[in-house]
Design an enzyme around this catalytic site. Sequence first.
Site, mmCIF file in Angstrom:
data_model
loop_
_atom_site.group_PDB
_atom_site.id
_atom_site.type_symbol
_atom_site.label_atom_id
_atom_site.label_comp_id
_atom_site.label_asym_id
_atom_site.label_seq_id
_atom_site.Cartn_x
_atom_site.Cartn_y
_atom_site.Cartn_z
ATOM 1 N N CYS A 96 0.896 -1.154 0.000
ATOM 2 C CA CYS A 96 0.000 0.000 0.000
ATOM 3 C C CYS A 96 0.935 1.204 0.000
ATOM 4 C CB CYS A 96 -0.875 -0.008 1.247
ATOM 5 S SG CYS A 96 -2.093 1.309 1.243
ATOM 6 N N HIS A 329 4.295 2.209 1.820
ATOM 7 C CA HIS A 329 4.274 2.300 3.287
ATOM 8 C C HIS A 329 3.813 1.002 3.961
ATOM 9 C CE1 HIS A 329 0.372 4.819 2.508
ATOM 10 N NE2 HIS A 329 0.008 3.566 2.709
ATOM 11 N N GLY A 379 -3.617 12.843 4.330
ATOM 12 C CA GLY A 379 -4.489 13.126 5.462
ATOM 13 C C GLY A 379 -5.784 12.361 5.315
ATOM 14 N N SER A 385 -3.235 17.208 3.246
ATOM 15 C CA SER A 385 -2.146 16.247 3.164
ATOM 16 C C SER A 385 -0.854 17.060 3.101
ATOM 17 C CB SER A 385 -2.299 15.380 1.915
ATOM 18 O OG SER A 385 -3.459 14.584 1.991
ATOM 19 N N HIS A 404 3.291 7.841 7.873
ATOM 20 C CA HIS A 404 2.675 7.636 6.555
ATOM 21 C C HIS A 404 1.373 8.382 6.374
ATOM 22 C CE1 HIS A 404 -0.373 5.141 8.369
ATOM 23 N NE2 HIS A 404 -0.814 4.684 7.229
ATOM 24 N N GLY A 405 0.728 8.805 7.465
ATOM 25 C CA GLY A 405 -0.572 9.463 7.329
ATOM 26 C C GLY A 405 -1.017 10.044 8.660
ATOM 27 N N LYS A 480 -13.552 8.052 -3.589
ATOM 28 C CA LYS A 480 -13.384 7.095 -2.495
ATOM 29 C C LYS A 480 -13.890 5.721 -2.929
ATOM 30 C CE LYS A 480 -13.147 5.473 1.692
ATOM 31 N NZ LYS A 480 -13.425 4.125 1.142
#
Length: 481
Positions: A96, A329, A379, A385, A404-405, A480
């Site tokens: 991912c 990641h 984000g 982000s 990573h986020g 999404k």
Amino acid sequence: MQVKKIEDYVWEIPVTEKEGMRVPARIIASEKIMKEMDQGVYNQITNVACLPGIQNYAYCMPDGHWGYGFPIGGVAAFDLKEGVISPGGIGFDINCGVRSVRTNLTFEELKPKLNELMDTLYRLIPAGVGCTGFVKLNTERFKEVMVKGVDWCIQNGYGWEEDRERVEQGGRIQGANPEKVSQKAISRGVDQLGTLGSGNHYLELQVAQTDRIFHPEAAKAFGIDRPNQIFVMIHCGSRGFGHQIATDYLRVFTEAMRKYNIKVLDKELACAPYNSPEGQDYYGAMVCAANSAFANRQVILHQVREAFSRVFHKDPKDLGMHIVYDVAHNIAKLEEHLVNGEKKKVLVHRKGATRSFGPGHPDVPEFYRPIGQPVIVGGSMETASYLLVGSQRAMELTMGSTLHGSGRTMSREAAKRKVRGYELMKSMEERGIAVRAVSMPGLAEEAGIAYKNISEVVDAVDCAGISRKVIELRPVGNIKG
């Protein structure tokens, strides 16, 4: 559990806190993030510290939260002779990752065509559970993808020559062994190239906040050269293919642990010696999934370029649609790091953590080498982000790793109990974020309230010095899965 502050933003759990710990555990976080940290992180990261052959420390980044075996945000490096490889340290969604793409467009140019572009992207890029793509492969052709990754895409017209060097490891990790991939995994992955999938995966249109540039030299190197510039962020992985490989080898490793007399504190840490036949088989299969994930994001980019070209009636090259970078990641990679003051090749597991190599590192593309590699931090779809840049400090402190986020604070089920998808979509559109979603419950799962404050976690790694903030990116469109 005793947690000692080593220095600002660096916390340590000593080996005396849990029987069997071979190294201390370290967490990178501000005091506020530490106070709010998921308690499962402390248990999981100290379990990781017990695994055979672990080197230096077991690490967790500030976006850390409970995960399968390892915490999300976990990093651990293992000796190649005495150490192990663990699917729980990589994740089910192997490789991912996130890809960021710049354009020459400004928000003022995009705005009149935003909905047309969103509809075109949504039509060209399949999303949702079990979706399939337009690239038709047979088993032998899919095995070529497993080995060649981004190279296969470029050779088959789904990328530009320059794309290769703008992807971590050139989009092709050596060591892939398709013969160690099950037929079931192949059948799940053979028709999924170029698809977003579901879960927290997305495609986002973003506006670079040129009043929020923190590192002008890096921003210039990343291609940020005009106000309100449009970027595209792609977040997805190896889909059902990687999931099946992880599932297959968790079964294999449960048996292997008995064979090699490996004891773990959590069955989700199932592992095998890296240099054992089982460990090598998994590594070869895992690399197949990693390369297919690089290829997946490459084919998606091909479709993104096509969508922009159709809507703006220009060639993608004239639109300046160059990759900034593509980072994995969820991965395990062979890298060289300092262990007890000496360089040593180790197997670094990053699970919800990003490579953050600093200036001068030979694995950083030559054109980024003076400043360090780009680090892409997604984000939640409601919030900003960030683009960051890798640092020498990360090489010294965290095995060349960073966050990573945002990191979840709430389960998907809990988010769905608090948020209704249609209401969230309406609210986002009122705030100027166009939304296309396969399912409303799926949208609700990813509501901003389910995540940590992105600015706080990014500030933590910036202050710790393991990566540096470059620019903030504001979402204006989100697809999404």
